[in-house]
Design an enzyme around this catalytic site. Structure first.
Site, PDB file in Angstrom:
ATOM      1  N   GLY A  80      42.560   7.713  23.857  1.00  0.00           N
ATOM      2  CA  GLY A  80      43.383   8.564  22.985  1.00  0.00           C
ATOM      3  C   GLY A  80      44.258   9.680  23.568  1.00  0.00           C
ATOM      4  O   GLY A  80      44.411  10.890  23.276  1.00  0.00           O
ATOM      5  N   ASP A 145      27.947  10.480  34.339  1.00  0.00           N
ATOM      6  CA  ASP A 145      28.173  10.272  35.504  1.00  0.00           C
ATOM      7  C   ASP A 145      28.188  11.572  36.447  1.00  0.00           C
ATOM      8  O   ASP A 145      27.923  11.460  37.887  1.00  0.00           O
ATOM      9  CB  ASP A 145      29.877  10.001  35.845  1.00  0.00           C
ATOM     10  CG  ASP A 145      30.248   8.749  34.798  1.00  0.00           C
ATOM     11  OD1 ASP A 145      29.276   7.901  34.754  1.00  0.00           O
ATOM     12  OD2 ASP A 145      31.082   8.618  34.577  1.00  0.00           O
ATOM     13  N   GLU A 240      27.601   1.084  39.993  1.00  0.00           N
ATOM     14  CA  GLU A 240      28.579   0.307  39.470  1.00  0.00           C
ATOM     15  C   GLU A 240      29.932   0.459  40.598  1.00  0.00           C
ATOM     16  O   GLU A 240      30.831  -0.780  40.647  1.00  0.00           O
ATOM     17  CB  GLU A 240      28.993   0.284  38.176  1.00  0.00           C
ATOM     18  CG  GLU A 240      29.741   2.013  37.835  1.00  0.00           C
ATOM     19  CD  GLU A 240      30.085   1.897  36.667  1.00  0.00           C
ATOM     20  OE1 GLU A 240      29.949   1.088  35.588  1.00  0.00           O
ATOM     21  OE2 GLU A 240      30.293   3.142  35.850  1.00  0.00           O
ATOM     22  N   GLN A 292      22.085   3.272  29.220  1.00  0.00           N
ATOM     23  CA  GLN A 292      22.018   4.751  29.806  1.00  0.00           C
ATOM     24  C   GLN A 292      22.849   6.010  29.148  1.00  0.00           C
ATOM     25  O   GLN A 292      22.606   6.928  29.234  1.00  0.00           O
ATOM     26  CB  GLN A 292      22.910   4.336  31.248  1.00  0.00           C
ATOM     27  CG  GLN A 292      22.091   3.736  32.048  1.00  0.00           C
ATOM     28  CD  GLN A 292      23.030   3.072  33.101  1.00  0.00           C
ATOM     29  OE1 GLN A 292      23.093   3.699  34.330  1.00  0.00           O
ATOM     30  NE2 GLN A 292      23.490   1.938  32.976  1.00  0.00           N
TER      31      GLN A 292
HETATM   32  O1  F6P Z   1      31.953   7.738  32.006  1.00  0.00           O
HETATM   33  C1  F6P Z   1      30.745   7.453  31.515  1.00  0.00           C
HETATM   34  C2  F6P Z   1      30.700   5.932  31.612  1.00  0.00           C
HETATM   35  O2  F6P Z   1      29.609   5.374  31.064  1.00  0.00           O
HETATM   36  C3  F6P Z   1      30.788   5.346  33.096  1.00  0.00           C
HETATM   37  O3  F6P Z   1      29.645   5.348  33.958  1.00  0.00           O
HETATM   38  C4  F6P Z   1      31.223   3.920  33.165  1.00  0.00           C
HETATM   39  O4  F6P Z   1      31.885   3.373  34.155  1.00  0.00           O
HETATM   40  C5  F6P Z   1      32.212   3.954  31.674  1.00  0.00           C
HETATM   41  O5  F6P Z   1      31.965   5.066  30.976  1.00  0.00           O
HETATM   42  C6  F6P Z   1      32.191   2.824  30.775  1.00  0.00           C
HETATM   43  O6  F6P Z   1      33.088   2.938  29.825  1.00  0.00           O
HETATM   44  P1  F6P Z   1      33.051   1.934  28.456  1.00  0.00           P
HETATM   45  O7  F6P Z   1      32.085   2.584  27.506  1.00  0.00           O
HETATM   46  O8  F6P Z   1      34.466   2.351  27.978  1.00  0.00           O
HETATM   47  O9  F6P Z   1      32.699   0.775  28.669  1.00  0.00           O
END
Ligand code: F6P
Length: 367
Positions: A80, A145, A240, A292
């Site tokens: 958003g 993060d 990741e 997580q």
């Molecule tokens: O920023 C938090 C986070 O969980 C990151 O660690 C991850 O890359 C991303 O969000 C995942 O996003 P979504 O929930 O949109 O898949």
């Protein structure tokens, strides 16, 4: 702002959710109502709801009993951004437009004197721009993060670390029973804080983080060495955002509606496949994913979130806007939001965690 009086304060949660959001909402609402006699307006689904004009007045009972509850009672969205707002037509075509004027209009229409924006770097970038357009904004740093600058910690990180560490502990017992290499991929975007913290706490043999591009050979060597020394299993904790020296970050999907179009993921599978092909050892991969981000915040996160929320409303009452609450040592301070978004907070290569991990023989895939 000498003659400023806080009467109506808005609050929103933006970006990916994390444990502790409700603890901040509770602290802001209780303190705004109890200490300053102010009305609290909850904006739904982050900036998406702000653009679309979705909000409601928060009553005391809505924030009772939510301290330990994960997620956010207000809802959130990572699609958003008012300055980069996706509009989808009936055929599914997406057009990106600037809807920031609608946010300013709604802010005025709702009679807000201040807005508490709880979020990560995406939310803080948006908040800074809206502050420059005249909105009275205060930021609260959230993200598992832990990659926001100008604060020692974001809330949510400790809870994610707890989950990831427990997962590694569980992988240890099954890895050692089956004599396997277990690869675990954790979140963290472009920063390695979760992989480093959980890898260190869980005693991973190899930790791969974005800040240290790795060599495939170095990983194979470490796994083989352990085998030779009679250690018949290995644990590899991969962020990741980790990447090999000769390759790129693995991107699972692109979505231009997101604040960050790239959805990371897939490096764990690649690492597992390469280890098994090269060493011949049986390998399994676990992608921890959104576990997580879900569930109850740790005691540490509940307390940090509550301190952040209470400090944010004090700042609002003092009329100190364009600032983000932050942790510096044991103290809650505030910093210009600008400082928090000036750069990403990556893992310093000489930090105590990396030095300690190397000291106990953990490989970062760079030797
Ligand atoms: O920023 C938090 C986070 O969980 C990151 O660690 C991850 O890359 C991303 O969000 C995942 O996003 P979504 O929930 O949109 O898949």
């Amino acid at each position: 702002m000498a003659d400023f009086q806080l009467k109506r304060v808005g609050i929103l949660t933006g970006g990916g959710d994390c444990p502790g959001l409700n603890a901040v909402i509770r602290a802001v609402a209780k303190s705004a109502m109890g200490k300053y006699n102010a009305t609290v307006i909850g904006i739904e689904d982050g900036f998406e709801g702000f653009v679309e004009g979705r909000m409601h007045e928060i009553q005391n009972k809505e924030v009772s009993g939510i301290l330990s509850v994960g997620g956010t009672i207000l809802g959130t969205s990572n699609k958003g951004d008012p300055f980069h707002y996706p509009i989808e037509d009936l055929e599914g075509n997406i057009q990106i437009v600037d809807e920031s004027a609608r946010v300013v209009r709604n802010y005025r229409h709702w009679g807000l004197d201040a807005l508490i924006a709880i979020g990560g770097d995406g939310t803080m970038h948006i908040s800074q721009k809206l502050f420059e357009m005249g909105l009275n904004i205060i930021g609260v740093p959230k993200t598992i993060d832990n990659d926001l600058a100008a604060t020692d910690l974001t809330f949510g990180y400790d809870s994610a670390l707890f989950v990831a560490t427990e997962a590694i502990d569980r992988l240890h017992t099954t890895a050692s029973s089956h004599h396997r290499v277990m690869v675990i991929e954790v979140m963290g975007r472009y920063a390695g804080w979760i992989a480093l913290g959980a890898g260190l706490a869980g005693g991973a043999d190899i930790i791969l983080i974005p800040e240290i591009p790795f060599k495939w050979e170095s990983i194979y060597k470490k796994v083989r060495e352990r085998s030779l020394h009679g250690k018949r299993f290995s644990i590899v904790c991969v962020a990741e955002g980790a990447r090999p020296e000769d390759g790129d970050i693995v991107v699972k999907a692109h979505d231009i509606r997101r604040t960050d179009a790239k959805q990371l993921g897939g490096i764990g599978e690649l690492v597992g496949k390469k280890i098994s092909e090269d060493t011949g050892l049986e390998t399994r991969v676990t992608v921890l994913g959104h576990l997580q981000r879900g569930g109850s915040p740790t005691a540490f996160d509940r307390n940090l979130a509550t301190k952040y929320g209470a400090a944010a409303i004090d700042l609002a009452a003092e009329g100190k806007f364009g600032r983000m609450v932050a942790l510096r040592g044991q103290q809650i301070i505030s910093v210009p939001i600008k400082e928090a978004i000036a750069q990403q907070r990556l893992v310093p290569l000489d930090c105590p965690e990396i030095r300690a991990a190397r000291a106990v023989g953990t490989s970062f895939g760079d030797d």
